[in-house]
Design a protein around this motif. Structure first.
Motif, PDB file in Angstrom:
ATOM      1  N   LEU A   5       0.810  -1.200   0.000  1.00 13.19           N
ATOM      2  CA  LEU A   5       0.000   0.000   0.000  1.00 13.19           C
ATOM      3  C   LEU A   5       0.849   1.258   0.000  1.00 13.19           C
ATOM      4  N   ASN A   6       0.324   2.291  -0.639  1.00 20.34           N
ATOM      5  CA  ASN A   6       0.850   3.642  -0.500  1.00 20.34           C
ATOM      6  C   ASN A   6      -0.058   4.328   0.508  1.00 20.34           C
ATOM      7  N   ILE A   7       0.463   4.537   1.707  1.00 15.63           N
ATOM      8  CA  ILE A   7      -0.322   5.050   2.824  1.00 15.63           C
ATOM      9  C   ILE A   7       0.053   6.500   3.084  1.00 15.63           C
ATOM     10  N   THR A  53      -2.088   7.494  -3.768  1.00 13.34           N
ATOM     11  CA  THR A  53      -2.391   7.117  -2.387  1.00 13.34           C
ATOM     12  C   THR A  53      -3.481   6.058  -2.398  1.00 13.34           C
ATOM     13  N   ASP A  54      -3.215   4.928  -1.755  1.00 11.48           N
ATOM     14  CA  ASP A  54      -4.198   3.852  -1.666  1.00 11.48           C
ATOM     15  C   ASP A  54      -5.134   4.025  -0.478  1.00 11.48           C
ATOM     16  N   ILE A  55      -4.593   4.560   0.626  1.00  7.77           N
ATOM     17  CA  ILE A  55      -5.375   4.725   1.848  1.00  7.77           C
ATOM     18  C   ILE A  55      -4.808   5.892   2.643  1.00  7.77           C
ATOM     19  N   TYR A  82     -12.641   9.247  -3.419  1.00  4.15           N
ATOM     20  CA  TYR A  82     -12.717   7.785  -3.409  1.00  4.15           C
ATOM     21  C   TYR A  82     -11.550   7.125  -2.682  1.00  4.15           C
ATOM     22  N   ILE A  83     -10.604   7.909  -2.208  1.00  2.00           N
ATOM     23  CA  ILE A  83      -9.488   7.316  -1.459  1.00  2.00           C
ATOM     24  C   ILE A  83     -10.019   6.903  -0.085  1.00  2.00           C
ATOM     25  N   PRO A  84      -9.928   5.623   0.250  1.00  5.17           N
ATOM     26  CA  PRO A  84     -10.409   5.187   1.566  1.00  5.17           C
ATOM     27  C   PRO A  84      -9.653   5.919   2.677  1.00  5.17           C
ATOM     28  N   THR A  85     -10.416   6.432   3.629  1.00  6.35           N
ATOM     29  CA  THR A  85      -9.837   7.178   4.747  1.00  6.35           C
ATOM     30  C   THR A  85     -10.254   6.510   6.046  1.00  6.35           C
ATOM     31  N   VAL A  86      -9.261   6.188   6.863  1.00  9.68           N
ATOM     32  CA  VAL A  86      -9.505   5.576   8.161  1.00  9.68           C
ATOM     33  C   VAL A  86      -9.014   6.551   9.222  1.00  9.68           C
ATOM     34  N   VAL A  87      -9.874   6.866  10.172  1.00  7.83           N
ATOM     35  CA  VAL A  87      -9.514   7.768  11.258  1.00  7.83           C
ATOM     36  C   VAL A  87      -8.859   6.958  12.373  1.00  7.83           C
ATOM     37  N   LEU A  88      -7.726   7.477  12.851  1.00 13.46           N
ATOM     38  CA  LEU A  88      -6.997   6.887  13.972  1.00 13.46           C
ATOM     39  C   LEU A  88      -6.713   8.037  14.928  1.00 13.46           C
ATOM     40  N   PHE A 134     -11.363  -3.272  -3.765  1.00 11.08           N
ATOM     41  CA  PHE A 134     -11.562  -1.890  -4.194  1.00 11.08           C
ATOM     42  C   PHE A 134     -10.256  -1.268  -4.685  1.00 11.08           C
ATOM     43  N   LEU A 135      -9.168  -1.595  -4.028  1.00 13.52           N
ATOM     44  CA  LEU A 135      -7.882  -1.001  -4.368  1.00 13.52           C
ATOM     45  C   LEU A 135      -7.260  -1.602  -5.621  1.00 13.52           C
ATOM     46  N   TYR A 136      -7.758  -2.722  -6.103  1.00 13.57           N
ATOM     47  CA  TYR A 136      -7.176  -3.362  -7.286  1.00 13.57           C
ATOM     48  C   TYR A 136      -7.749  -2.840  -8.586  1.00 13.57           C
TER      49      TYR A 136
END
Length: 137
Positions: A5-7, A53-55, A82-88, A134-136
């Motif tokens: 992944l490109n994070i 950016t993948d995520i 459309y870039i998946p975003t995860v909150v941390l 989704f990322l593929y």
């Protein structure tokens, strides 16, 4: 099938960046991490198309453009939404959680106090996205 992944890690705390990086290295993968210490830097990184950016892994409490403002900007941008975003984040405030999901986040994690739990959460999150179809596309 797993992929590297490109994070984009949007985090202003150097210790949190170090923890995140340590977990990924411990997984034995060479995911590329681009760091941004606030939403403004993250927007510049996203507009720089040198690396896709993948995520996005996003903290909420940051200077300049905070996480909620950043999320609102990217989810209203046709190239970035459309870039998946995860909150941390450290915030378990229900208003923050609701605002994030209303803006289309793919997940919301509260940073736990114990490193082992933090490590487990990051491994699960990254493991999921390395296998997500989704990322593929």
């Amino acid at each position: 099938m797993s992929q590297l992944l490109n994070i984009l890690l949007v985090e202003d705390d150097a210790i949190e960046v170090m923890k995140f990086t340590r977990v990924l290295k411990g997984m034995g993968h060479n995911h590329k991490i681009t760091e941004a210490s606030n939403g403004e830097e993250a927007l510049f990184a996203l507009k720089d198309r040198e690396v896709s950016t993948d995520i996005i892994v996003l903290d909420l409490n940051m200077p300049k453009i905070n996480g909620l403002e950043f999320l609102n900007i990217i989810k209203n941008d046709n190239d970035l939404k459309y870039i998946p975003t995860v909150v941390l984040t450290t915030s378990n405030n229900h208003k923050d959680v609701a605002a994030c999901y209303n803006n289309g986040v793919a997940g919301y994690f509260v940073k736990p106090l114990h490193y082992a739990e933090y490590e487990d959460n990051i491994k699960r999150m990254i493991g999921y996205w390395t296998k997500n179809e989704f990322l593929y596309q």
